[in-house]
Design a protein around this motif. Structure first.
Motif, PDB file in Angstrom:
ATOM      1  N   THR A  10       0.812  -1.152   0.091  1.00 22.74           N
ATOM      2  CA  THR A  10      -0.110  -0.044   0.134  1.00 22.74           C
ATOM      3  C   THR A  10       0.922   1.201  -0.139  1.00 22.74           C
ATOM      4  N   LEU A  11       1.765   1.353   1.054  1.00 16.96           N
ATOM      5  CA  LEU A  11       2.637   2.620   1.060  1.00 16.96           C
ATOM      6  C   LEU A  11       4.178   2.172   0.537  1.00 16.96           C
ATOM      7  N   GLN A 196     -14.293  -4.035   6.845  1.00 18.39           N
ATOM      8  CA  GLN A 196     -15.717  -3.983   7.019  1.00 18.39           C
ATOM      9  C   GLN A 196     -16.270  -4.613   8.392  1.00 18.39           C
ATOM     10  N   SER A 197     -15.470  -5.659   8.675  1.00 19.24           N
ATOM     11  CA  SER A 197     -16.114  -6.542   9.790  1.00 19.24           C
ATOM     12  C   SER A 197     -15.913  -5.422  11.100  1.00 19.24           C
ATOM     13  N   ALA A 198     -15.068  -4.680  11.145  1.00 17.17           N
ATOM     14  CA  ALA A 198     -14.896  -3.664  12.238  1.00 17.17           C
ATOM     15  C   ALA A 198     -15.619  -2.598  12.009  1.00 17.17           C
ATOM     16  N   GLY A 199     -16.596  -2.213  10.965  1.00 13.36           N
ATOM     17  CA  GLY A 199     -17.285  -1.067  10.874  1.00 13.36           C
ATOM     18  C   GLY A 199     -16.504  -0.091   9.987  1.00 13.36           C
ATOM     19  N   PHE A 200     -15.270  -0.109   9.756  1.00 13.51           N
ATOM     20  CA  PHE A 200     -14.463   0.930   9.114  1.00 13.51           C
ATOM     21  C   PHE A 200     -14.895   0.801   7.599  1.00 13.51           C
ATOM     22  N   LYS A 201     -14.553   1.839   6.866  1.00 12.42           N
ATOM     23  CA  LYS A 201     -15.022   2.035   5.382  1.00 12.42           C
ATOM     24  C   LYS A 201     -13.703   1.805   4.629  1.00 12.42           C
ATOM     25  N   PRO A 202     -13.496   0.587   3.981  1.00 13.71           N
ATOM     26  CA  PRO A 202     -12.424   0.269   3.349  1.00 13.71           C
ATOM     27  C   PRO A 202     -12.148   1.013   1.831  1.00 13.71           C
ATOM     28  N   ILE A 203     -11.055   1.300   1.614  1.00 11.18           N
ATOM     29  CA  ILE A 203     -10.449   1.629   0.365  1.00 11.18           C
ATOM     30  C   ILE A 203      -9.542   0.709  -0.089  1.00 11.18           C
ATOM     31  N   TRP A 204      -9.838   0.073  -1.269  1.00 10.63           N
ATOM     32  CA  TRP A 204      -8.971  -1.268  -1.741  1.00 10.63           C
ATOM     33  C   TRP A 204      -8.168  -0.566  -2.907  1.00 10.63           C
ATOM     34  N   ILE A 205      -6.928  -0.611  -2.852  1.00  7.99           N
ATOM     35  CA  ILE A 205      -6.013  -0.345  -3.816  1.00  7.99           C
ATOM     36  C   ILE A 205      -5.483  -1.278  -4.623  1.00  7.99           C
ATOM     37  N   SER A 228      -4.082   3.939  -7.514  1.00 10.40           N
ATOM     38  CA  SER A 228      -2.972   4.668  -6.999  1.00 10.40           C
ATOM     39  C   SER A 228      -3.468   5.779  -5.963  1.00 10.40           C
ATOM     40  N   LEU A 229      -2.523   5.650  -4.888  1.00 12.23           N
ATOM     41  CA  LEU A 229      -2.875   6.401  -3.670  1.00 12.23           C
ATOM     42  C   LEU A 229      -3.262   8.050  -4.096  1.00 12.23           C
TER      43      LEU A 229
END
Length: 242
Positions: A10-11, A196-205, A228-229
């Motif tokens: 990711t980074l 998602q299981s934790a209620g966060f909003k995922p951004i899939w790179i 891309s980031l």
């Protein structure tokens, strides 16, 4: 709003990992073709990822490194390339090959997000040395915290690791709800489904090239996908007030 990032894939990425391994073996008279190097490297990488939670301090990290070096040496021989290199040499070859670099847009994007006042952190399946790696790469200064799975004793995709990260987020924004936290990662099961299981909003790179395929890449219209980031800069992000 708070943005949490995965680390590897990711980074940051590995800098010519296969080439460095190939040259390392060649220095000891073991000439390997690309196919053998990649097959052995993938087996070593999978062993590391499957056991990284154990690497919680220097002693346990050293132990895992030795295991990975042995896995690498054995995997080379399983591919039909014979050698008699001692474990110490295999460890040196592996250690010299593990060099991390930023993706080309990483620093630019982090600089821009920081300038906008967007609070950020890192939460990743990694050994205890993750904060040190980010210091070496001059990345730590962009984040309120850099947390590894081995530090928490928990792993993605389990929701508990994300809850662990939320505790640190609440030190910055005490009332922030999980759904107001973005999680940016490259692995569908570990990052997208885990967030998602934790209620966060995922951004899939989903990048075009990876050192090791990061799971399946199913078609999921419910998830925001970026290549891309830099695309993070196009999202509407709320400026922090504290």
């Amino acid at each position: 709003m708070f943005i949490l990032f995965d680390a590897y894939g990711t980074l940051v990425e590995l800098d010519d990992f296969y080439g460095r391994l190939q040259r390392g073996f060649a220095q000891h008279g073991v000439l390997l073709c690309d196919r053998v190097v990649r097959a052995a490297a993938h087996k070593e990488m999978r062993h590391y990822m499957s056991n990284v939670l154990r690497a919680r301090d220097l002693e346990s990290w050293d132990g895992l490194r030795l295991e990975c070096a042995q896995v690498l040496g054995d995997a080379v021989q399983e591919q039909g390339a014979r050698h008699d290199l001692p474990l110490e040499v295999l460890l040196n070859i592996l250690a010299s090959a593990i060099v991390f670099r930023l993706y080309p847009e990483t620093r630019e994007v982090l600089e821009s997000l920081q300038a906008r006042g967007v609070p950020m952190g890192v939460l990743s399946n990694w050994d205890y040395q993750l904060p040190l790696r980010f210091e070496e790469l001059d990345l730590a200064r962009y984040f309120y915290f850099v947390l590894s799975s081995s530090q928490a004793g928990l792993e993605k995709p389990g929701a508990l690791l994300f809850h662990f990260g939320l505790e640190y987020i609440h030190q910055v924004q005490p009332d922030l709800a999980p759904q107001d936290c973005l999680y940016v990662g490259d692995h569908y099961e570990k990052d997208v489904l885990g967030a998602q299981s934790a209620g966060f909003k995922p951004i899939w790179i989903v990048r075009d090239q990876r050192d090791l395929p990061s799971g399946e890449t199913p078609h999921d219209e419910s998830v925001t996908i970026i290549k891309s980031l830099r695309e993070l800069l196009e999202l509407k992000l709320t400026r922090r007030t504290s």
